[in-house]
Design a protein around this motif. Sequence first.
Motif, short mmCIF file in Angstrom:
data_model
loop_
_atom_site.label_atom_id
_atom_site.label_comp_id
_atom_site.label_asym_id
_atom_site.label_seq_id
_atom_site.Cartn_x
_atom_site.Cartn_y
_atom_site.Cartn_z
N ILE A 122 0.96 -1.28 0.37
CA ILE A 122 0.47 -0.04 0.16
C ILE A 122 0.86 1.26 -0.25
O ILE A 122 1.70 1.29 0.90
CB ILE A 122 -1.58 0.08 0.91
CG1 ILE A 122 -2.00 -1.47 1.02
CG2 ILE A 122 -1.90 1.16 1.30
CD1 ILE A 122 -3.01 -1.50 2.94
N PRO A 123 0.82 1.83 -1.14
CA PRO A 123 1.59 3.02 -1.04
C PRO A 123 1.67 3.96 0.38
O PRO A 123 0.46 4.37 1.58
CB PRO A 123 0.54 4.77 -1.79
CG PRO A 123 -0.25 2.34 -2.80
CD PRO A 123 0.16 1.88 -2.32
N ALA A 124 2.74 4.99 0.78
CA ALA A 124 2.24 5.46 2.34
C ALA A 124 1.55 6.48 1.92
O ALA A 124 1.45 6.14 3.84
CB ALA A 124 4.20 5.49 1.95
N ASN A 125 1.11 6.86 1.05
CA ASN A 125 0.74 8.23 1.76
C ASN A 125 -0.85 7.76 2.58
O ASN A 125 -1.38 8.41 2.53
CB ASN A 125 0.96 9.05 1.05
CG ASN A 125 0.26 9.08 -0.74
OD1 ASN A 125 1.04 7.83 -1.09
ND2 ASN A 125 -0.25 9.24 -1.33
N ILE A 162 7.48 9.95 3.86
CA ILE A 162 6.99 10.40 2.62
C ILE A 162 7.34 11.65 2.34
O ILE A 162 7.41 12.53 1.26
CB ILE A 162 5.22 11.22 3.17
CG1 ILE A 162 4.32 9.78 3.07
CG2 ILE A 162 4.35 12.37 2.18
CD1 ILE A 162 3.47 9.80 3.66
N SER A 163 8.16 12.51 3.41
CA SER A 163 8.58 13.76 3.43
C SER A 163 10.89 13.17 1.97
O SER A 163 10.40 13.98 1.30
CB SER A 163 9.03 14.20 4.37
OG SER A 163 7.86 14.83 4.61
N TYR A 164 10.87 12.59 2.24
CA TYR A 164 12.28 12.13 2.00
C TYR A 164 11.40 12.05 0.11
O TYR A 164 11.93 11.56 -0.25
CB TYR A 164 12.97 10.47 2.66
CG TYR A 164 13.75 10.56 4.06
CD1 TYR A 164 14.34 11.61 4.18
CD2 TYR A 164 13.50 9.96 5.02
CE1 TYR A 164 14.67 12.47 5.12
CE2 TYR A 164 14.08 10.25 5.92
CZ TYR A 164 14.41 11.68 6.39
OH TYR A 164 15.32 11.90 7.62
N THR A 165 10.84 11.46 0.20
CA THR A 165 10.36 10.73 -1.52
C THR A 165 10.36 11.49 -2.01
O THR A 165 10.20 12.00 -3.11
CB THR A 165 9.22 9.72 -1.19
OG1 THR A 165 9.57 8.09 -0.42
CG2 THR A 165 8.85 9.24 -2.39
N VAL A 194 3.37 7.98 -3.24
CA VAL A 194 4.48 7.36 -2.50
C VAL A 194 4.36 5.79 -3.38
O VAL A 194 3.44 5.23 -2.84
CB VAL A 194 4.35 7.21 -1.28
CG1 VAL A 194 5.98 6.66 -0.26
CG2 VAL A 194 4.56 9.25 -1.16
N PRO A 195 4.70 5.61 -4.30
CA PRO A 195 5.04 4.01 -4.98
C PRO A 195 5.80 3.34 -4.15
O PRO A 195 6.80 3.23 -3.27
CB PRO A 195 5.86 3.78 -6.33
CG PRO A 195 6.25 5.24 -6.53
CD PRO A 195 6.04 6.90 -5.35
#
Length: 418
Positions: free
Chosen positions: A66-69, A116-119, A182-183
């Motif tokens: 599941i995408p992080a966001n 999420i921030s790093y991506t 975020v994939p």
Amino acid sequence: MGIKNRLKIMSFLQYFIWGSWLVTLGSYMINTLGFTGIEVGMVYSTKGIAAVIMPSLIGIVADKWIPANRLYIILHLICAGALYYAASVSDPTIMFWVLLVNAMAFMPTIALSNTISYTCLEKNNFDTVTSFPPIRVFGTIGFILAMWAISLFRFELSNMQLYIAAGASLVLALYSLTMPLVPTAKKKKNQNWVSMLGLDAFVLFKKPQMALFFVFAMLLGAVLQITNTFGNPFLHDFASNPAYTDSFVVKYPSILLSVSQIAEVAFILAIPFFLKKFGIKKVMLISMLAWTLRFGLFAFGDPSPFGFVLLMLSMIVYGCAFDFFNISGSIYIEKEVSSDIRASAQGLFMTMVNGVGAYVGSIASGKVVDYFTVDGMKDWQTIWLLFAAYAMLLGILFFFTFRYKHEPEKLANVGVKH
């Protein structure tokens, strides 16, 4: 709105939620609901229990399925519901289970917000070492403003703090719907069973340097739990001295403690310089020295004019102690691991610090405090000096055991893995 500003809003709300109740809920449960100290301790233990289990598991789900966001949204909706229900609870057992549900959902969101921030920064070609701290500092600002709002509106002994936290959780969940996707990591052919189960981050323990780092992260997490658990009771105990009953320290201990978070703002912004100049080993050693000073200054501080200066200095060095360990450690993990296990590794770091470390710290520090309590009076000076000695011992052991070659060029672009 630029991606950096959008991430700042996310960080602000993430920690505003926590600041709304983390510091003051104990006072509400004791003074308004009539909970005992043991019952309050059990409720607060939910954070450590959840952090042992959930961040790594949720990190694996975010990496694999599941995408992080999207996962971030689901978890904050659960938080909103749990906190809203908790505001109507008056039974300690029910409060424990409701806040355990909240903790199970909330603790993983800290690591997910980092992921999420790093991506997003990497996708937009920003240097994460330089760009992340100014974003994360808005989380600290959110925490501080929440603490002050609850105190100034006189909600410290009211369930309104839980309603406010629930509302902020709902707002953050809705706001996160607007964040970029975020994939998940692309599935690789010929995966071994470790990869298929999503346990890649645990393989990091095979590397001696990373294994040592996680061990010290856990031991420093115990230090953090000590100050979170007993900082406020320590300040309240000055009320037993008639000379200090009407002092600022006794009347507004939470506001005094918020200076610690205010100090974080400056130290977060200093992290890029220190990491690039000195590397993670020296930065972590500075953190351990700051923890030693935090407890040492507590040992000799009091509400008298000179003692108050020592207490203020303790609040200021906390910013260095916390940020140079917690934020720098997160950046170090980001720099050292592959992007396909980013969320898992951040979750593992969170588990060691706020899970295992928090649990060990709460149990051990509680026994120390009880041991030095006679007829209800705590020997705080001895207690704090013992904790200071523990932090100093950690620094000495870390200096001699952690092998790390500082390569400034690797920090020039964290997105490039070597």
